[in-house]
Design a protein around this motif. Structure first.
Motif, PDB file in Angstrom:
ATOM      1  N   ASP A 112       0.836  -1.192   0.000  1.00  0.00           N
ATOM      2  CA  ASP A 112       0.000   0.000   0.000  1.00  0.00           C
ATOM      3  C   ASP A 112       0.872   1.242   0.000  1.00  0.00           C
ATOM      4  OD1 ASP A 112      -2.401  -1.246  -0.105  1.00  0.00           O
ATOM      5  OD2 ASP A 112      -2.875  -1.064   2.014  1.00  0.00           O
ATOM      6  N   VAL A 113       0.478   2.222  -0.822  1.00  0.00           N
ATOM      7  CA  VAL A 113       1.181   3.498  -0.869  1.00  0.00           C
ATOM      8  C   VAL A 113       0.433   4.550  -0.074  1.00  0.00           C
ATOM      9  CG1 VAL A 113       1.869   5.377  -2.404  1.00  0.00           C
ATOM     10  CG2 VAL A 113       2.331   3.011  -3.045  1.00  0.00           C
ATOM     11  N   GLY A 114      -0.900   4.515  -0.127  1.00  0.00           N
ATOM     12  CA  GLY A 114      -1.665   5.494   0.629  1.00  0.00           C
ATOM     13  C   GLY A 114      -3.088   5.599   0.145  1.00  0.00           C
ATOM     14  N   GLU A 115      -3.896   6.284   0.934  1.00  0.00           N
ATOM     15  CA  GLU A 115      -5.305   6.509   0.637  1.00  0.00           C
ATOM     16  C   GLU A 115      -5.510   7.971   0.293  1.00  0.00           C
ATOM     17  OE1 GLU A 115      -9.722   5.714   2.682  1.00  0.00           O
ATOM     18  OE2 GLU A 115      -7.862   5.242   3.743  1.00  0.00           O
ATOM     19  N   VAL A 116      -6.435   8.257  -0.627  1.00  0.00           N
ATOM     20  CA  VAL A 116      -6.733   9.616  -1.047  1.00  0.00           C
ATOM     21  C   VAL A 116      -8.050  10.028  -0.395  1.00  0.00           C
ATOM     22  CG1 VAL A 116      -7.089  11.148  -3.017  1.00  0.00           C
ATOM     23  CG2 VAL A 116      -5.560   9.175  -3.230  1.00  0.00           C
ATOM     24  N   ASP A 117      -8.025  11.107   0.356  1.00  0.00           N
ATOM     25  CA  ASP A 117      -9.220  11.591   1.047  1.00  0.00           C
ATOM     26  C   ASP A 117     -10.139  12.334   0.088  1.00  0.00           C
ATOM     27  OD1 ASP A 117      -8.295  10.603   3.480  1.00  0.00           O
ATOM     28  OD2 ASP A 117      -7.251  12.470   3.972  1.00  0.00           O
ATOM     29  N   GLY A 118     -11.436  12.386   0.458  1.00  0.00           N
ATOM     30  CA  GLY A 118     -12.394  13.194  -0.276  1.00  0.00           C
ATOM     31  C   GLY A 118     -12.809  12.646  -1.614  1.00  0.00           C
ATOM     32  N   VAL A 119     -12.693  11.331  -1.805  1.00  0.00           N
ATOM     33  CA  VAL A 119     -13.059  10.717  -3.079  1.00  0.00           C
ATOM     34  C   VAL A 119     -14.505  10.238  -3.025  1.00  0.00           C
ATOM     35  CG1 VAL A 119     -12.602   8.794  -4.652  1.00  0.00           C
ATOM     36  CG2 VAL A 119     -10.699  10.042  -3.607  1.00  0.00           C
ATOM     37  N   ASP A 120     -15.275  10.583  -4.038  1.00  0.00           N
ATOM     38  CA  ASP A 120     -16.654  10.129  -4.183  1.00  0.00           C
ATOM     39  C   ASP A 120     -16.678   8.989  -5.203  1.00  0.00           C
ATOM     40  OD1 ASP A 120     -19.339   9.702  -4.589  1.00  0.00           O
ATOM     41  OD2 ASP A 120     -19.791  11.707  -5.355  1.00  0.00           O
ATOM     42  N   ALA A 121     -16.868   7.770  -4.723  1.00  0.00           N
ATOM     43  CA  ALA A 121     -16.822   6.599  -5.600  1.00  0.00           C
ATOM     44  C   ALA A 121     -18.204   6.167  -6.069  1.00  0.00           C
ATOM     45  CB  ALA A 121     -16.132   5.443  -4.889  1.00  0.00           C
ATOM     46  N   GLY A 122     -19.161   7.065  -6.104  1.00  0.00           N
ATOM     47  CA  GLY A 122     -20.487   6.725  -6.592  1.00  0.00           C
ATOM     48  C   GLY A 122     -20.498   6.527  -8.098  1.00  0.00           C
ATOM     49  N   GLY A 123     -21.380   5.644  -8.577  1.00  0.00           N
ATOM     50  CA  GLY A 123     -21.486   5.398 -10.010  1.00  0.00           C
ATOM     51  C   GLY A 123     -20.172   4.906 -10.572  1.00  0.00           C
ATOM     52  N   GLU A 124     -19.676   5.570 -11.625  1.00  0.00           N
ATOM     53  CA  GLU A 124     -18.419   5.205 -12.258  1.00  0.00           C
ATOM     54  C   GLU A 124     -17.278   6.135 -11.867  1.00  0.00           C
ATOM     55  OE1 GLU A 124     -19.474   5.136 -16.385  1.00  0.00           O
ATOM     56  OE2 GLU A 124     -20.860   3.459 -16.131  1.00  0.00           O
ATOM     57  N   GLY A 125     -17.499   6.943 -10.828  1.00  0.00           N
ATOM     58  CA  GLY A 125     -16.459   7.836 -10.350  1.00  0.00           C
ATOM     59  C   GLY A 125     -15.605   7.177  -9.286  1.00  0.00           C
ATOM     60  N   GLY A 126     -14.638   7.941  -8.764  1.00  0.00           N
ATOM     61  CA  GLY A 126     -13.763   7.450  -7.709  1.00  0.00           C
ATOM     62  C   GLY A 126     -12.330   7.874  -7.960  1.00  0.00           C
ATOM     63  N   LEU A 127     -11.389   7.092  -7.458  1.00  0.00           N
ATOM     64  CA  LEU A 127      -9.976   7.322  -7.751  1.00  0.00           C
ATOM     65  C   LEU A 127      -9.682   6.663  -9.098  1.00  0.00           C
ATOM     66  CD1 LEU A 127      -7.097   8.202  -7.126  1.00  0.00           C
ATOM     67  CD2 LEU A 127      -6.855   6.155  -5.692  1.00  0.00           C
ATOM     68  N   LEU A 128      -9.398   7.469 -10.108  1.00  0.00           N
ATOM     69  CA  LEU A 128      -9.308   6.966 -11.468  1.00  0.00           C
ATOM     70  C   LEU A 128      -7.858   6.965 -11.961  1.00  0.00           C
ATOM     71  CD1 LEU A 128     -12.567   8.667 -12.853  1.00  0.00           C
ATOM     72  CD2 LEU A 128     -12.293   6.387 -11.850  1.00  0.00           C
ATOM     73  N   GLY A 129      -7.464   7.931 -12.748  1.00  0.00           N
ATOM     74  CA  GLY A 129      -6.175   7.877 -13.405  1.00  0.00           C
ATOM     75  C   GLY A 129      -4.995   8.204 -12.506  1.00  0.00           C
ATOM     76  N   VAL A 130      -3.820   7.695 -12.902  1.00  0.00           N
ATOM     77  CA  VAL A 130      -2.557   8.004 -12.238  1.00  0.00           C
ATOM     78  C   VAL A 130      -1.502   8.233 -13.312  1.00  0.00           C
ATOM     79  CG1 VAL A 130      -1.990   5.535 -11.979  1.00  0.00           C
ATOM     80  CG2 VAL A 130      -0.834   7.239 -10.539  1.00  0.00           C
ATOM     81  N   ALA A 131      -0.645   9.219 -13.092  1.00  0.00           N
ATOM     82  CA  ALA A 131       0.435   9.526 -14.027  1.00  0.00           C
ATOM     83  C   ALA A 131       1.689   9.870 -13.235  1.00  0.00           C
ATOM     84  CB  ALA A 131       0.055  10.681 -14.951  1.00  0.00           C
TER      85      ALA A 131
END
Length: 388
Positions: A112-131
């Motif tokens: 585990d690297v970490g958790e991102v606060d304030g993410v709304d994972a409703g529907g098809e949203g959430g923590l998505l892309g990383v670069a």
């Protein structure tokens, strides 16, 4: 949707149509209907595992992966969405619903690297892309695309010895909805960050240059419009998109993007600065006239529902298909397509969310069966795919 024929540039006109007909569900990620819809004669070739291209342009349905067999890198992931490589060969993987980032080594070790606060994972949203920043070795910078209560946004952070550092929003105001959130981010060869967004279920946003929905955006690491953007002090690079979830570049710098269609056609596009890709006036090769850029390949929504894309060591574009449960290979020569797309790994791993080129010349792909679909033992997983 208006229906008129789109005029193609001569270099793209020959052999572009993949004649497959089908209907889509209201959401592009919904599972295929249990009762097959009627298909045209040209799509019947797609039903046979041994099909070959026909004069009508039907695609090869399936083919073996060359140069070895795919193998699991890591299993037991919950709704993985995006993967990006670090300079040492490890990869960061986002877990959409858990809003967590994990690190995966080529040997299959996970941490585990970490958790991102304030993410709304409703529907098809959430923590998505990383670069991962092209200057990561000196600055440790990582960007994330997240859905929050107020909309989709791009965050800048750093990867430190004890996990993720402070999260700084650098681009906000991207519209959100239960679907069509876009979410793919990737560094281009020009050193700027590209952001794929969706229309957030309101198609008119895609043609509004003042709205960030339904666009590909080009920004600096700090979220400012990149120098040389086609519309002045705007982050907009291209418009007229419905839901962009795949970005990649060829060896010559040609930019490709995947596009979720609505009722008929999914697309693979070559992206040009200021280009208008037609949504909601046009879908696939049909419609819109001379003002819109035509795709170089199209699929029925049952056969693709494309997400991430990658350019492999062989120079071909590989496209992850969700509803199509396949990895599509599209041979290209610069911005032109060569021959018909080839369907790989059909129904072998279920829904495929992302595919990226690994430093060792293989592809890494993410399955997506724990969100929708039929999870198999070990799902979801990162799979290493040899390319030859």
């Amino acid at each position: 949707m208006p229906s008129c024929r789109r005029t193609l540039p001569p270099v793209l006109a020959l052999g572009l149509t993949i004649a497959l007909a089908a209907c889509s569900a209201p959401s592009e990620e919904a599972p295929p209907p249990s009762t097959p819809t009627p298909s045209t004669a040209s799509s019947s070739a797609s039903a046979s595992p041994d099909a070959t291209p026909s004069a009508s342009g039907s695609p090869t349905s399936s083919a073996p992966i060359p140069a070895g067999s795919p193998s699991d890198v890591v299993t037991g992931l919950d709704v993985p969405w995006s993967v990006a490589f670090l300079p040492d060969g490890d990869a960061l993987v986002t877990l959409r619903d858990e809003a967590r980032v994990v690190r995966v080594t080529p040997e299959g070790q996970r941490s585990d690297v970490g958790e991102v606060d304030g993410v709304d994972a409703g529907g098809e949203g959430g923590l998505l892309g990383v670069a991962v920043s092209p200057t990561f070795a000196s600055d440790g910078v990582v960007h994330l695309y997240v859905t929050s209560d107020s909309g989709n946004r791009v965050l800048r952070t750093t990867l430190e010895d004890d996990g993720l550092g402070e999260m700084t929003p650098v681009l906000t105001g991207i519209p959100k909805a239960g679907n069509h959130n876009g979410g793919r981010i990737a560094w281009g060869p020009d050193g700027f960050l590209y952001v794929g967004t969706g229309d957030a279920a309101e198609p008119d946003r895609s043609q509004d240059r003042g709205n960030l929905g339904g666009k590909i955006l080009r920004i600096t690491a700090d979220g400012k419009p990149a120098p040389g953007n086609p519309f002045g002090a705007s982050p907009v690079w291209s418009l007229g998109h419905r839901n962009v979830q795949g970005l990649a570049w060829g060896r010559d710098g040609t930019m490709f993007a995947s596009e979720f269609g609505q009722n008929t056609w999914d697309e693979l596009n070559v992206i040009t600065p200021g280009g208008n890709y037609g949504w909601p006036e046009a879908e696939g090769l049909d419609g819109g006239g001379d003002d819109f850029v035509a795709p170089i390949a199209q699929w029925s929504t049952d056969d693709a529902s494309p997400s991430g894309i990658a350019v492999g060591a062989d120079g071909a574009v590989y496209l992850a298909a969700l509803r199509g449960e396949s990895l599509w290979k599209v041979a290209v020569d610069g911005p032109r397509r060569r021959g018909e797309p080839v369907r790989l790994l059909r129904e072998r791993y279920g829904r495929i969310r992302d595919v990226v080129a690994a430093p060792d010349g293989t592809l890494w792909m993410l399955t997506s069966n724990t969100f929708r679909g039929d999870p198999r033992p070990g799902d979801d997983r990162v799979v290493r795919v040899p390319v030859g």
